[in-house]
Design a protein around this motif. Structure first.
Motif, PDB file in Angstrom:
ATOM      1  N   VAL A 171     -10.910   0.366  -4.301  1.00 56.16           N
ATOM      2  CA  VAL A 171     -10.891   0.065  -2.817  1.00 56.16           C
ATOM      3  C   VAL A 171     -10.454  -1.132  -2.367  1.00 56.16           C
ATOM      4  N   ARG A 172      -9.868  -1.368  -1.179  1.00 55.74           N
ATOM      5  CA  ARG A 172      -9.305  -2.424  -0.727  1.00 55.74           C
ATOM      6  C   ARG A 172      -9.183  -2.384   0.949  1.00 55.74           C
ATOM      7  N   PHE A 173      -9.763  -3.477   1.504  1.00 57.30           N
ATOM      8  CA  PHE A 173      -9.476  -3.873   3.005  1.00 57.30           C
ATOM      9  C   PHE A 173      -8.112  -4.298   3.271  1.00 57.30           C
ATOM     10  N   SER A 178      -7.457  -3.813   9.284  1.00 57.51           N
ATOM     11  CA  SER A 178      -7.420  -2.721  10.229  1.00 57.51           C
ATOM     12  C   SER A 178      -7.294  -1.361   9.339  1.00 57.51           C
ATOM     13  N   LEU A 179      -7.391  -1.430   8.135  1.00 51.40           N
ATOM     14  CA  LEU A 179      -7.118  -0.408   7.333  1.00 51.40           C
ATOM     15  C   LEU A 179      -8.042  -0.569   6.002  1.00 51.40           C
ATOM     16  N   LEU A 180      -8.492   0.530   5.378  1.00 50.73           N
ATOM     17  CA  LEU A 180      -9.272   0.909   4.246  1.00 50.73           C
ATOM     18  C   LEU A 180      -8.433   1.719   3.528  1.00 50.73           C
ATOM     19  N   TRP A 192      -7.243   4.868   5.379  1.00 47.53           N
ATOM     20  CA  TRP A 192      -8.156   5.070   6.757  1.00 47.53           C
ATOM     21  C   TRP A 192      -8.240   3.998   7.561  1.00 47.53           C
ATOM     22  N   GLU A 193      -8.192   4.312   8.878  1.00 44.30           N
ATOM     23  CA  GLU A 193      -8.056   3.457   9.777  1.00 44.30           C
ATOM     24  C   GLU A 193      -9.588   2.786  10.117  1.00 44.30           C
ATOM     25  N   LEU A 201      -3.553   8.416   5.986  1.00 45.36           N
ATOM     26  CA  LEU A 201      -2.535   8.873   5.260  1.00 45.36           C
ATOM     27  C   LEU A 201      -3.521   9.395   4.051  1.00 45.36           C
ATOM     28  N   ASP A 202      -2.745  10.448   3.234  1.00 41.87           N
ATOM     29  CA  ASP A 202      -3.520  10.828   2.266  1.00 41.87           C
ATOM     30  C   ASP A 202      -2.117  11.430   1.460  1.00 41.87           C
ATOM     31  N   PHE A 203      -1.815  10.902   0.273  1.00 43.41           N
ATOM     32  CA  PHE A 203      -0.738  11.337  -0.488  1.00 43.41           C
ATOM     33  C   PHE A 203      -0.778  11.111  -2.141  1.00 43.41           C
TER      34      PHE A 203
END
Length: 429
Positions: A171-173, A178-180, A192-193, A201-203
């Protein structure tokens, strides 16, 4: 350094899987546990107060946050928020410092009866030095001061959908918060916003598990590492390129190595320059262990710059210091090393510092608080392992001389040589 057991900075009553340092407060945040199995091993996030006394570091348990039946396997810090990987979910927890008068109660400090029991177990001892080490510190030494920490869970997302055994592995910020970003055993990257936690996004990034991921400081490039031998560079959910670390090493057979870790790092004194570091480990274990490799890439065009061997012990984790000057490596056999990022040369090494696999590393940050905790050390790095231990590894400041002083002594040597020749050979000049 040779093989010897480092002193423990802290010893938890459960296996430790991850560690981070809050840049603002200097708190060391480490977590782990026994998972959902009914073994009596708890699951918790521990907040440690780190101090430098003389030239020695010491840590005190300030707060313990129970995570019920879920062990925290990985975490990231974004401001005052912890994103914790627990099974197939990412749990968001906000931590705050509270000021109270008088001594902290056992309940407020997160200690309670479980910590008392841990103290009693540690004090009774079993085996000499280990019992004494556990009794000395660590779990039992709660600070009786006015600093207390509260932790509140305010959000959760399903970050892995593996039908058999969902598990978030990294996991990263994003640097601007602005994003996870999360990756898990189903091979998907999910973005994730933040803080809304709306999925952006999910890819499918890799066939099989995601081992590691990182995002560039400008949010432009995402790098991912999978167990499918690939290290991929993404722009959004579009594959920009795949890296090939052994392109100029014909002796390395295809698919004999896989990528294990990836990290972006700054370049000291070069504000707009970026590097990417990757670790490659053997895909299969041989009777005669082959070398692992550490690679450095240009962080803009991702061209290879340097690859060096880094020993036959299989690398388990990678860390980069805030300044980009140092790299930290941990191994599955418990060894810890610090490398110079510029040359990829080993600067510090302790063989089997931990009794088992090193699960995470964290350098002290280059913030005012972090600098004060470093003391007279050029680098200070924390390590945790499944053996429940947290250790501190330091590199002392290397002595250097001003260039003017070097030139002055060179001038004196030249003058001395001329005078000596004049004395031995009159008329020399």
């Amino acid at each position: 350094m040779g093989k010897w057991r480092m002193p423990d900075l802290y010893r938890a009553p459960f296996p430790l899987y991850t560690i981070k340092v809050d840049p603002k407060t200097g708190w060391v945040i480490t977590a782990g546990g026994g998972g959902a199995s009914k073994t009596g091993i708890k699951n918790a996030v521990h907040f440690l107060g780190l101090e430098l006394v003389g030239d020695q570091h010491c840590a005190t348990l300030v707060h313990s946050h129970d995570t019920d039946t879920r062990a925290t396997m990985n975490l990231a810090i974004g401001g005052d928020v912890i994103a914790a990987g627990q099974d197939g979910k990412c749990s968001l927890m906000r931590f705050r410092q509270r000021q109270t008068r008088g001594k902290a109660s056992a309940k407020d400090a997160g200690g309670g009866s479980e910590q008392g029991a841990a103290r009693r177990r540690a004090g009774k001892g079993g085996k000499g030095s280990e019992g004494a080490a556990a009794a000395r510190g660590n779990v039992s030494e709660m600070k009786d001061n006015t600093t207390q920490i509260s932790v509140d869970t305010f959000g959760e997302v399903q970050s892995d959908f593996n039908p058999q055994d969902p598990l978030q592995k990294c996991v990263r910020f994003s640097p601007d918060l602005s994003l996870l970003l999360t990756g898990g055993t189903d091979g998907h990257i999910r973005v994730w916003e933040y803080p809304s936690l709306k999925e952006k996004l999910d890819f499918k990034a890799h066939e099989g598990e995601i081992e590691d991921l990182d995002i560039s400081p400008n949010n432009k490039h995402l790098v991912t590492v999978g167990r499918d031998f690939a290290c991929s560079i993404w722009c959004g959910n579009q594959l920009a390129m795949s890296l090939c670390w052994h392109e100029k090493m014909p002796q390395i057979a295809a698919k004999s190595y896989r990528y294990m870790s990836c990290r972006f790092g700054k370049v000291e004194d070069q504000k707009d320059t970026l590097r990417l570091y990757t670790v490659q480990i053997p895909h299969k274990r041989d009777r005669k262990p082959p070398q692992c490799y550490l690679s450095k890439w240009d962080g803009q065009n991702f061209l290879p710059m340097l690859t060096n061997p880094c020993g036959t012990e299989v690398i388990s984790t990678l860390a980069v210091s805030d300044s980009g000057t140092f790299l930290g490596l941990g191994t599955v056999t418990g060894s810890v090393a610090i490398y110079i990022a510029f040359s990829l040369q080993k600067l510090y090494y302790v063989q089997e510092s931990h009794g088992i696999v090193v699960t995470d590393l964290a350098f002290l940050p280059d913030t005012p608080k972090g600098q004060s905790l470093k003391g007279n050390n050029e680098a200070a790095m924390l390590s945790v392992a499944v053996d429940c231990r947290c250790q501190m590894h330091t590199v002392r400041n290397r002595r250097s001389f001003p260039i003017w002083l070097v030139l002055f002594f060179c001038g004196l040597m030249v003058v001395g040589a001329v005078l000596l020749l004049q004395h031995l050979f009159p008329g020399f000049i």
